[in-house]
Design a protein around this motif. Structure first.
Motif, PDB file in Angstrom:
ATOM      1  N   GLN A  91      -4.430  -1.166 -14.033  1.00 38.18           N
ATOM      2  CA  GLN A  91      -4.413  -2.164 -12.967  1.00 38.18           C
ATOM      3  C   GLN A  91      -3.395  -3.251 -13.255  1.00 38.18           C
ATOM      4  O   GLN A  91      -2.667  -3.692 -12.364  1.00 38.18           O
ATOM      5  N   SER A  92      -3.330  -3.685 -14.518  1.00 34.64           N
ATOM      6  CA  SER A  92      -2.384  -4.731 -14.907  1.00 34.64           C
ATOM      7  C   SER A  92      -0.939  -4.266 -14.704  1.00 34.64           C
ATOM      8  O   SER A  92      -0.111  -4.979 -14.132  1.00 34.64           O
ATOM      9  N   GLU A  93      -0.639  -3.068 -15.168  1.00 38.34           N
ATOM     10  CA  GLU A  93       0.726  -2.550 -15.044  1.00 38.34           C
ATOM     11  C   GLU A  93       1.084  -2.275 -13.587  1.00 38.34           C
ATOM     12  O   GLU A  93       2.228  -2.491 -13.170  1.00 38.34           O
ATOM     13  N   LEU A  94       0.104  -1.820 -12.806  1.00 35.84           N
ATOM     14  CA  LEU A  94       0.358  -1.564 -11.389  1.00 35.84           C
ATOM     15  C   LEU A  94       0.686  -2.867 -10.667  1.00 35.84           C
ATOM     16  O   LEU A  94       1.613  -2.917  -9.841  1.00 35.84           O
ATOM     17  N   ASP A  95      -0.036  -3.949 -10.984  1.00 35.16           N
ATOM     18  CA  ASP A  95       0.247  -5.250 -10.366  1.00 35.16           C
ATOM     19  C   ASP A  95       1.649  -5.740 -10.720  1.00 35.16           C
ATOM     20  O   ASP A  95       2.366  -6.273  -9.869  1.00 35.16           O
ATOM     21  N   GLU A 119       0.825  -1.211   0.000  1.00 35.03           N
ATOM     22  CA  GLU A 119       0.000   0.000   0.000  1.00 35.03           C
ATOM     23  C   GLU A 119       0.864   1.268   0.000  1.00 35.03           C
ATOM     24  O   GLU A 119       0.506   2.271  -0.618  1.00 35.03           O
ATOM     25  N   ARG A 120       2.003   1.212   0.675  1.00 37.52           N
ATOM     26  CA  ARG A 120       2.889   2.382   0.703  1.00 37.52           C
ATOM     27  C   ARG A 120       3.553   2.638  -0.646  1.00 37.52           C
ATOM     28  O   ARG A 120       3.870   3.771  -0.985  1.00 37.52           O
ATOM     29  N   LEU A 121       3.764   1.563  -1.389  1.00 36.16           N
ATOM     30  CA  LEU A 121       4.420   1.698  -2.694  1.00 36.16           C
ATOM     31  C   LEU A 121       3.461   2.158  -3.790  1.00 36.16           C
ATOM     32  O   LEU A 121       3.897   2.695  -4.816  1.00 36.16           O
ATOM     33  N   LYS A 122       2.169   1.934  -3.586  1.00 34.09           N
ATOM     34  CA  LYS A 122       1.188   2.236  -4.627  1.00 34.09           C
ATOM     35  C   LYS A 122       1.233   3.673  -5.135  1.00 34.09           C
ATOM     36  O   LYS A 122       1.271   3.901  -6.349  1.00 34.09           O
ATOM     37  N   PRO A 123       1.203   4.702  -4.250  1.00 33.25           N
ATOM     38  CA  PRO A 123       1.194   6.089  -4.764  1.00 33.25           C
ATOM     39  C   PRO A 123       2.390   6.402  -5.660  1.00 33.25           C
ATOM     40  O   PRO A 123       2.241   7.039  -6.707  1.00 33.25           O
ATOM     41  N   GLU A 124       3.559   5.923  -5.278  1.00 33.04           N
ATOM     42  CA  GLU A 124       4.760   6.186  -6.064  1.00 33.04           C
ATOM     43  C   GLU A 124       4.671   5.551  -7.454  1.00 33.04           C
ATOM     44  O   GLU A 124       5.017   6.167  -8.473  1.00 33.04           O
ATOM     45  N   LEU A 125       4.184   4.326  -7.499  1.00 31.10           N
ATOM     46  CA  LEU A 125       4.093   3.619  -8.777  1.00 31.10           C
ATOM     47  C   LEU A 125       2.952   4.158  -9.634  1.00 31.10           C
ATOM     48  O   LEU A 125       3.059   4.191 -10.868  1.00 31.10           O
ATOM     49  N   LEU A 126       1.864   4.576  -9.004  1.00 24.75           N
ATOM     50  CA  LEU A 126       0.781   5.204  -9.767  1.00 24.75           C
ATOM     51  C   LEU A 126       1.245   6.512 -10.403  1.00 24.75           C
ATOM     52  O   LEU A 126       0.859   6.835 -11.541  1.00 24.75           O
ATOM     53  N   GLU A 127       2.069   7.247  -9.694  1.00 27.44           N
ATOM     54  CA  GLU A 127       2.628   8.481 -10.255  1.00 27.44           C
ATOM     55  C   GLU A 127       3.512   8.176 -11.458  1.00 27.44           C
ATOM     56  O   GLU A 127       3.511   8.915 -12.453  1.00 27.44           O
TER      57      GLU A 127
END
Length: 640
Positions: free
Chosen positions: A592-596, A447-455
């Protein structure tokens, strides 16, 4: 042989500790021999309890038997005056003493055996007494033919089946052990008393268990010189290709008939077309595979014909070979159910669905062979994928058996619901658990990594919009469609677009005359919400276009710029990019695919040093601060 279900625990479970001899074995044997003859019930019960524990010692057992102690135990049982705890300790002591093989089982008196049989057949008897009685009968059966016949005649099958359906697992195991002992000690002629013969209460129901429990067919290779076995092979061929076989029978040429037979055996899925008996020469599964195929063709003729004819009409690479599948599936079922293996001393697996079911192994095969054909089609398999399909079918069967279905119908429902897609999903979930990607600390890190990767994904989408895309104008007239190009300015403030000539791939931004300020964009519309899609019909072509359509509304007067993306990939990139410009969340499946993928890669890199180290769900406690924090360190230059 009895390991077919891996459910028998023939060794008596020993609860409690063995009492240590505080006196010599002969003195203790004398004391307990007197104690069990006492008229004081408390003394008698205590003496029998100690006897049951001390009888495990071979020296003590020898001393007690030498004092004719077994005769005294016989009297307690034969007189039938004692019940409950005293009787249970008596039977247990008797079993422990007989384990040392000092006395033959043939020395048991008819009165004693009659009592033991009554304890087994009587309902409402104490479970511990029934367990011990079943164990005594189980040990009697292999000791002599006379005792085998006696137990077979006196013990009712209905009573054994009742014991198999109780909730007390130890009682189930003892009943099954006796059932197996009766089968193992039956003659070959008695074993061949299969379903429908009706000779005896036991034979009529246990005959159908023979092939599965004893594994006799499994160990027997096909005899190419056996007329009966060759006729069974021909029966399989005639059942599948009845009309063709009848037509070929009328021809005169023997060579022609032979050619038809070879062709039909090839369609049946035998690897050795000219001599199919060779496929069944390997044991296991031997004749058990042939028995299963014949049973399937006789009891499920429609399913059998459909299986064979459906696959024989397919392209050679995609046909599911019936005979090869049957042989390998029979072998897999034997391995899964431990057919022919020695009895396990510790296994606890118990499949209640097999009891009360005639021909249960063959019925199980009928379900699983149809499952294999279904899975073959779901996987779109070719001949090269045969082992992969069998592995998936094996997993479907073992996963379903682990749920302990209580009937074959329930097994059939559950195993067919466990399709190939579900197997892949379960494998993925288990892999994630194995990699500890679902551990609580890992989920928090995710969950902590999500914002960075979404950016990171947002930036990539904007860069893609800056590069631009060539779109095609959909015209209602039957003529060559025009092309136009759209791209975002490097400062992300203006959309530039305009018509381009055929063959132009990436026009410079200055050549695109039309502009839309990003600040004027009001809304992003997709699919049927778009103005240029509202008049489209429901045809397949229109549906494909609908999935690629999006529009933006801009300016105060609500103008629209309409798009038809060249691919679904471009559709996702542009709708994501426009959502970034509008300050909204990214909603495409591509995001969603790329984020996973990014999360998985980043987690693996960060957890690389923790491989093979278990991650606790909760962090370790923070130690308390020291009691005295009043200290300092002098960093002055004067320090020597």
């Amino acid at each position: 042989l009895a390991g077919s279900w891996s459910l028998l625990n023939r060794a008596e479970i020993k609860n409690g500790s063995i009492l240590r001899l505080t006196t010599s074995p002969d003195q203790e044997a004398e004391r307990l021999h007197n104690g069990i003859r006492s008229h004081n019930l408390d003394v008698k019960a205590d003496s029998l309890k100690k006897l049951a524990n001390l009888s495990r010692d071979i020296t003590f057992a020898q001393e007690f038997i030498n004092r004719n102690g077994l005769k005294q135990l016989f009297l307690i049982v034969e007189e039938g005056n004692d019940t409950g705890e005293i009787l249970a300790h008596t039977l247990k002591a008797f079993m422990e003493l007989m384990e040392h093989d000092f006395v033959s089982w043939e020395t048991l008196s008819p009165a004693f055996i009659k009592k033991i049989v009554r304890y087994v057949n009587t309902g409402g008897m104490d479970a511990s007494i029934q367990q011990l009685s079943l164990s005594i009968l189980e040990n009697m059966v292999p000791s002599s033919r006379h005792l085998f016949e006696l137990v077979k005649r006196e013990v009712t099958l209905d009573r054994l089946l009742t014991h198999l359906q109780v909730t007390n697992q130890q009682l189930q195991l003892k009943a099954m052990a006796l059932l197996i002992a009766l089968l193992l000690n039956a003659s070959d002629a008695e074993r061949r008393v299969s379903s429908g013969s009706g000779h005896g209460k036991l034979g009529s129901r246990l005959g159908s268990l023979t092939a599965f429990v004893c594994g006799l067919l499994m160990r027997t290779p096909m005899d190419p010189y056996s007329q009966e076995q060759r006729e069974l092979l021909q029966f399989l061929r005639h059942s599948a290709f009845e009309s063709e076989s009848e037509a070929s029978a009328g021809t005169v040429s023997a060579e022609r008939r032979r050619s038809v037979c070879v062709t039909e055996f090839r369609k049946l899925g035998f690897q050795n077309h000219s001599n199919p008996a060779q496929d069944l020469h390997r044991a296991p599964p031997g004749l058990l595979a042939l028995d299963n195929m014949v049973y399937f063709s006789r009891h499920c003729p429609s399913a059998y014909s459909r299986f064979v004819l459906e696959n024989s009409s397919r392209d050679d690479k995609h046909e599911c070979p019936f005979a090869r599948s049957s042989i390998q599936l029979t072998l897999a079922l034997c391995e899964i159910l431990h057919v022919g293996e020695p009895c396990s001393e510790t296994a606890q697996a118990f499949y209640l669905m097999f009891f009360g079911q005639d021909h249960f192994f063959q019925e199980l095969f009928c379900i699983c062979i149809q499952l294999q054909n279904k899975t073959w089609k779901e996987m779109r398999a070719t001949q090269e994928d045969f082992d992969k399909v069998l592995q998936v079918v094996r997993e479907q069967i073992t996963r379903t058996l682990s749920l302990k279905p209580t009937s074959l119908e329930l097994f059939k429902t559950r195993v067919n619901a466990l399709n190939y897609s579900e197997i892949l999903r379960l494998r993925q979930t288990e892999r994630m658990h194995q990699e500890e990607t679902l551990a609580v600390p890992v989920l928090e890190l995710r969950e902590r990594l999500k914002p960075e990767l979404l950016e990171l994904i947002r930036q990539q989408r904007l860069l893609r919009l800056c590069e631009g895309t060539l779109f095609r104008k959909i015209s209602s007239r039957r003529r060559q469609d025009k092309l136009w190009y759209c791209r975002l300015s490097p400062n992300h403030k203006v959309l530039h677009y305009g018509d381009v000539e055929q063959g132009v791939q990436s026009p410079p931004i200055e050549s695109l005359p039309e502009k839309i300020p990003v600040a004027d964009i009001k809304e992003l519309l997709v699919g049927r919400e778009c103005p240029h899609m509202k008049e489209k019909g429901s045809g397949k072509h229109n549906k494909d276009v609908l999935d690629l359509a999006f529009s933006i509304s801009y300016d105060v007067e609500e103008y629209y710029l309409n798009f038809i993306a060249p691919t679904r990939y471009e559709f996702c990139l542009w709708t994501d990019g426009l959502n970034v410009l509008l300050g909204r969340e990214l909603t495409s499946e591509r995001t969603q695919s790329e984020l996973d993928i990014l999360l998985s890669m980043e987690l693996k890199l960060r957890l690389l040093d923790l491989e093979n180290i278990s991650i606790p769900d909760t962090p370790p406690p923070v130690p308390k601060p020291p009691s005295n924090l009043n200290f300092c360190y002098d960093f002055s230059p004067n320090e020597q």
